[in-house]
Write a protein that holds these residues in place. Structure first.
Motif, PDB file in Angstrom:
ATOM      1  N   TYR A   6      -4.274   2.546   8.324  1.00  0.00           N
ATOM      2  CA  TYR A   6      -4.323   4.042   8.325  1.00  0.00           C
ATOM      3  C   TYR A   6      -5.193   4.554   7.430  1.00  0.00           C
ATOM      4  O   TYR A   6      -5.468   4.001   6.378  1.00  0.00           O
ATOM      5  CB  TYR A   6      -2.980   4.712   8.645  1.00  0.00           C
ATOM      6  N   LEU A   7      -5.486   6.098   7.279  1.00  0.00           N
ATOM      7  CA  LEU A   7      -6.077   6.673   6.395  1.00  0.00           C
ATOM      8  C   LEU A   7      -5.054   7.630   5.721  1.00  0.00           C
ATOM      9  O   LEU A   7      -4.585   8.610   6.374  1.00  0.00           O
ATOM     10  CB  LEU A   7      -7.311   7.288   6.645  1.00  0.00           C
ATOM     11  N   PHE A  26       7.305  -2.639   8.159  1.00  0.00           N
ATOM     12  CA  PHE A  26       5.922  -2.579   8.587  1.00  0.00           C
ATOM     13  C   PHE A  26       4.949  -2.507   7.194  1.00  0.00           C
ATOM     14  O   PHE A  26       5.447  -1.759   6.147  1.00  0.00           O
ATOM     15  CB  PHE A  26       5.485  -1.229   9.485  1.00  0.00           C
ATOM     16  N   ILE A  27       4.052  -3.244   7.120  1.00  0.00           N
ATOM     17  CA  ILE A  27       3.092  -3.326   6.016  1.00  0.00           C
ATOM     18  C   ILE A  27       2.242  -2.082   6.164  1.00  0.00           C
ATOM     19  O   ILE A  27       1.600  -2.185   7.351  1.00  0.00           O
ATOM     20  CB  ILE A  27       2.418  -4.589   5.816  1.00  0.00           C
ATOM     21  N   LYS A  28       1.936  -1.189   5.294  1.00  0.00           N
ATOM     22  CA  LYS A  28       0.991  -0.035   5.682  1.00  0.00           C
ATOM     23  C   LYS A  28      -0.188  -0.398   4.827  1.00  0.00           C
ATOM     24  O   LYS A  28      -0.178  -0.582   3.489  1.00  0.00           O
ATOM     25  CB  LYS A  28       1.596   1.417   5.140  1.00  0.00           C
ATOM     26  N   GLN A  29      -1.497  -0.323   5.164  1.00  0.00           N
ATOM     27  CA  GLN A  29      -2.737  -0.490   4.512  1.00  0.00           C
ATOM     28  C   GLN A  29      -3.628   0.657   4.643  1.00  0.00           C
ATOM     29  O   GLN A  29      -4.071   0.963   6.008  1.00  0.00           O
ATOM     30  CB  GLN A  29      -3.665  -1.738   5.114  1.00  0.00           C
ATOM     31  N   ASP A  30      -3.803   1.512   3.524  1.00  0.00           N
ATOM     32  CA  ASP A  30      -4.676   2.289   3.581  1.00  0.00           C
ATOM     33  C   ASP A  30      -6.108   2.027   3.429  1.00  0.00           C
ATOM     34  O   ASP A  30      -6.600   1.469   2.467  1.00  0.00           O
ATOM     35  CB  ASP A  30      -4.276   3.294   2.360  1.00  0.00           C
ATOM     36  N   LEU A  31      -6.818   2.323   4.632  1.00  0.00           N
ATOM     37  CA  LEU A  31      -8.308   1.707   4.775  1.00  0.00           C
ATOM     38  C   LEU A  31      -9.195   2.230   3.430  1.00  0.00           C
ATOM     39  O   LEU A  31     -10.175   1.574   2.962  1.00  0.00           O
ATOM     40  CB  LEU A  31      -8.899   1.958   5.895  1.00  0.00           C
ATOM     41  N   LYS A  32      -8.786   3.378   3.140  1.00  0.00           N
ATOM     42  CA  LYS A  32      -9.789   3.855   1.771  1.00  0.00           C
ATOM     43  C   LYS A  32      -9.609   3.196   0.626  1.00  0.00           C
ATOM     44  O   LYS A  32     -10.700   2.996  -0.059  1.00  0.00           O
ATOM     45  CB  LYS A  32      -9.403   5.449   1.829  1.00  0.00           C
TER      46      LYS A  32
END
Length: 117
Positions: A6-7, A26-32
């Motif tokens: 996500y962003l 859930f692992i959250k990965q900020d694409l920015k």
């Protein structure tokens, strides 16, 4: 695997993640701040079968670069997604072997039902 790409600067992503109420597993990965890697993109491709399905044709750069007038192929979609985070359709939610791509009401509803049966 339980993961979401996500962003953090995207209001739509924030609204969807709040609506879905992702469990802490859930692992959250900020694409920015943490761009997607080629290996991660290939994992998404294995689940969807298509780079085009993962590609956002609503991205501002898509029109700015005139990509909307070109005949893009799978390899082009892959390269563009790896080049700039804005080309990945968001959010991408992976719940074990199921993948949910984008922010359409149907996709969000299906993701929520998968996570909270």
């Amino acid at each position: 695997m339980k993961k979401v790409y996500y962003l953090s600067t995207c209001d739509t992503c924030a609204r969807i993640l709040k609506e879905i109420e992702l469990p802490s597993a859930f692992i959250k990965q900020d694409l920015k701040t943490d761009p997607i890697t080629e290996e991660q993109l290939n994992e998404l491709h294995n689940l969807t079968g298509s780079f085009e399905m993962l590609f956002s044709k609503r991205a501002r750069l898509y029109k700015e670069r005139g990509l909307n007038t070109q005949n893009l192929e799978e390899r082009d979609f892959e390269e563009l997604i790896l080049e700039h985070y804005t080309f990945l359709k968001r959010p991408v939610i992976i719940n074990n072997d199921k993948i949910f791509v984008g922010n359409s009401k149907k996709v969000v509803t299906e993701a929520k039902a998968s996570i909270h049966p």
